[in-house]
Design a protein around this motif. Structure first.
Motif, short mmCIF file in Angstrom:
data_model
loop_
_atom_site.label_atom_id
_atom_site.label_comp_id
_atom_site.label_asym_id
_atom_site.label_seq_id
_atom_site.Cartn_x
_atom_site.Cartn_y
_atom_site.Cartn_z
N ARG A 102 -7.89 -15.42 4.40
CA ARG A 102 -8.57 -14.57 5.39
C ARG A 102 -7.58 -14.04 6.42
NH1 ARG A 102 -13.77 -14.19 6.47
NH2 ARG A 102 -14.24 -16.10 5.31
N GLY A 103 -6.56 -14.83 6.74
CA GLY A 103 -5.58 -14.43 7.76
C GLY A 103 -4.37 -13.72 7.20
N PHE A 104 -4.36 -13.42 5.91
CA PHE A 104 -3.21 -12.75 5.31
C PHE A 104 -3.18 -11.26 5.69
CE2 PHE A 104 -2.01 -15.49 1.38
CZ PHE A 104 -1.94 -16.62 2.19
N SER A 105 -1.98 -10.73 5.81
CA SER A 105 -1.83 -9.29 6.03
C SER A 105 -2.17 -8.55 4.75
CB SER A 105 -0.39 -8.96 6.42
OG SER A 105 0.49 -9.21 5.33
N LYS A 106 -2.30 -7.21 4.84
CA LYS A 106 -2.62 -6.41 3.65
C LYS A 106 -1.55 -6.57 2.59
CE LYS A 106 -3.79 -1.76 2.06
NZ LYS A 106 -4.06 -0.34 2.43
N GLY A 107 -0.28 -6.58 3.03
CA GLY A 107 0.81 -6.72 2.08
C GLY A 107 0.79 -8.07 1.38
N MET A 108 0.49 -9.14 2.11
CA MET A 108 0.42 -10.47 1.51
C MET A 108 -0.74 -10.57 0.53
SD MET A 108 1.21 -12.69 4.96
CE MET A 108 0.84 -14.26 4.20
N LYS A 109 -1.87 -9.97 0.89
CA LYS A 109 -3.02 -9.98 -0.02
C LYS A 109 -2.70 -9.22 -1.30
CE LYS A 109 -6.66 -10.42 3.48
NZ LYS A 109 -7.79 -9.75 4.19
N ARG A 110 -1.97 -8.11 -1.14
CA ARG A 110 -1.62 -7.31 -2.32
C ARG A 110 -0.68 -8.08 -3.23
NH1 ARG A 110 -4.15 -4.17 -5.22
NH2 ARG A 110 -3.17 -2.29 -5.99
N ARG A 111 0.28 -8.79 -2.64
CA ARG A 111 1.21 -9.58 -3.44
C ARG A 111 0.48 -10.71 -4.16
NH1 ARG A 111 5.48 -11.39 0.70
NH2 ARG A 111 4.52 -10.07 2.28
N LEU A 112 -0.48 -11.33 -3.47
CA LEU A 112 -1.26 -12.39 -4.11
C LEU A 112 -2.11 -11.84 -5.25
CD1 LEU A 112 -2.23 -15.30 -4.30
CD2 LEU A 112 -3.92 -14.80 -2.51
N THR A 113 -2.69 -10.66 -5.04
CA THR A 113 -3.48 -10.03 -6.10
C THR A 113 -2.63 -9.77 -7.33
OG1 THR A 113 -4.87 -8.93 -4.43
CG2 THR A 113 -4.95 -8.05 -6.66
N LEU A 114 -1.40 -9.35 -7.12
CA LEU A 114 -0.49 -9.11 -8.24
C LEU A 114 -0.13 -10.42 -8.94
CD1 LEU A 114 1.09 -7.12 -9.88
CD2 LEU A 114 2.86 -7.08 -8.13
N ALA A 115 0.07 -11.48 -8.15
CA ALA A 115 0.34 -12.80 -8.74
C ALA A 115 -0.83 -13.25 -9.60
CB ALA A 115 0.62 -13.81 -7.63
N MET A 116 -2.05 -13.01 -9.12
CA MET A 116 -3.25 -13.38 -9.89
C MET A 116 -3.33 -12.59 -11.20
SD MET A 116 -5.76 -13.51 -6.56
CE MET A 116 -7.32 -13.44 -7.44
N GLY A 117 -2.86 -11.34 -11.17
CA GLY A 117 -2.86 -10.53 -12.38
C GLY A 117 -1.85 -10.97 -13.41
N LEU A 118 -0.88 -11.79 -12.97
CA LEU A 118 0.19 -12.25 -13.87
C LEU A 118 0.02 -13.70 -14.30
CD1 LEU A 118 3.26 -10.68 -12.00
CD2 LEU A 118 2.34 -9.97 -14.22
N ILE A 119 -1.00 -14.38 -13.81
CA ILE A 119 -1.13 -15.82 -14.03
C ILE A 119 -1.28 -16.18 -15.50
CG2 ILE A 119 -3.64 -15.91 -13.76
CD1 ILE A 119 -1.16 -18.48 -12.33
N ASN A 120 -1.80 -15.26 -16.31
CA ASN A 120 -2.05 -15.55 -17.73
C ASN A 120 -0.95 -15.02 -18.66
OD1 ASN A 120 -2.85 -12.88 -17.12
ND2 ASN A 120 -4.06 -12.76 -19.00
N HIS A 121 0.23 -14.72 -18.12
CA HIS A 121 1.35 -14.20 -18.91
C HIS A 121 0.92 -12.98 -19.74
CE1 HIS A 121 3.95 -17.72 -18.18
NE2 HIS A 121 2.86 -18.44 -18.30
N PRO A 122 0.40 -11.93 -19.11
CA PRO A 122 -0.11 -10.79 -19.89
C PRO A 122 1.01 -10.02 -20.59
CG PRO A 122 -0.03 -10.21 -17.57
CD PRO A 122 0.30 -11.67 -17.65
#
Length: 318
Positions: free
Chosen positions: A133-153
């Motif tokens: 909740r306290g993350f900046s927009k950039g941090m949230k975006r980086r986390l979203t990208l990490a979530m998109g890579l979690i399954n080794h696509p």
């Protein structure tokens, strides 16, 4: 085998034809840019390719699997990073990653190691257990990208990955895209940032009004409009210079003010360069820098999409 095959894809929403029989392929391991103005059909295309929307006509295949007939097999191959963040703000960065990994049926041992590596990669290790909740927009975006890579696509869809981000987050994401490409991951990138596509993509497709206008490498696309050459010149800031005055120079078809510089569009840069220097001498202007430039990918984009798509009040859907 292609990573993506789009064969005569069409999509209609009531009376609105959002896509009209578009065709393109994306090779395995390629970084492919998908460019177009608002309402051109970018989001509709990506929703079809990721199995969210069913096409009205045509076929889309992901590594040979039909996205409509064999959706599960196709989606197992991909990671998806949407333009809007899909993180749960009441959960920590680590909990978001582990939840996403469970959705993709990643084993506990693999997902924990993968999660640690991804948090380190995106500079989020120090905030692992903090609520997002306290993350900046950039941090949230980086986390979203990490979530998109979690399954080794094998294939990663990125929808406007750097839109509105700070410089640090922009650089991190661009570096990650290059690393993924070196590892053989196919990247499908939609963006409004044409320079980003120019620097990042092996090939780009330009879509306009639901139709593919061009597909090629950035450099080959630039060569199709060699007439759009230019001279970029900067004068001493204390020298008053107006675009209208520079437009009077022979062989200059257009003058654009770009920051502290002027860009003079011409088909004959050498001749115009002599005229510009003569103009500066006659008007007692001190030239700070001057460069001759070939056409840019933005020039190609403007030439292929035209000005009609900027007309206000036109009903469009992206």
């Amino acid at each position: 085998m292609y990573a993506i095959e789009a064969l005569s894809l069409s999509k209609r929403f009531g009376d609105l034809q959002a896509l009209s029989a578009i065709d393109f392929t994306v090779g395995e391991g390629e970084t492919f840019g998908f460019l177009g103005p608002n309402g051109a059909g970018k989001t509709t295309t990506i929703r079809i390719l990721t199995g969210i929307t069913v096409p009205t006509d045509g076929t889309a295949r992901i590594f040979g699997s039909d996205i409509v007939q064999d959706t599960i097999a196709a989606r197992r191959q991909m990671g998806i990073v949407h333009e809007t963040s899909n993180i749960y703000t009441d959960l920590s960065a680590w909990q978001n990653l582990m939840f996403t990994a469970e959705l993709y049926h990643v084993s506990r041992k693999d997902r924990e190691k993968r999660g640690i590596d991804l948090l380190e990669l995106f500079g989020l290790s120090g905030r692992r257990d903090d609520r997002t909740r306290g993350f900046s927009k950039g941090m949230k975006r980086r986390l979203t990208l990490a979530m998109g890579l979690i399954n080794h696509p094998r294939l990663l869809f990125l929808d406007e990955p750097t839109s509105g981000l700070d410089v640090q987050s922009n650089l991190i994401i661009r570096d990650v895209i290059r690393e993924l490409n070196e590892q053989g991951v196919t990247v499908f990138l939609t963006t409004h940032n044409i320079e980003e596509a120019n620097l990042t993509c092996d090939r780009v497709a330009i879509i306009n009004q639901g139709r593919i206008a061009a597909v090629d490498t950035p450099e080959r696309l630039k060569k199709t409009i060699q007439s759009v050459q230019s001279i970029e010149i900067a004068f001493d800031p204390t020298s008053p210079v107006r675009s209208g005055n520079l437009e009077q120079i022979a062989l200059v078809s257009e003058v654009r003010k770009e920051g502290d510089k002027f860009r003079l569009i011409t088909e004959n840069p050498p001749a115009v360069l002599d005229e510009v220097m003569e103009y500066a001498h006659e008007h007692h202007l001190r030239v700070i820098s001057v460069n001759t430039l070939g056409p840019t990918l933005e020039d190609v984009f403007i030439r292929l999409t035209g000005l009609d798509i900027r007309t206000k009040g036109v009903k469009t859907i992206d």
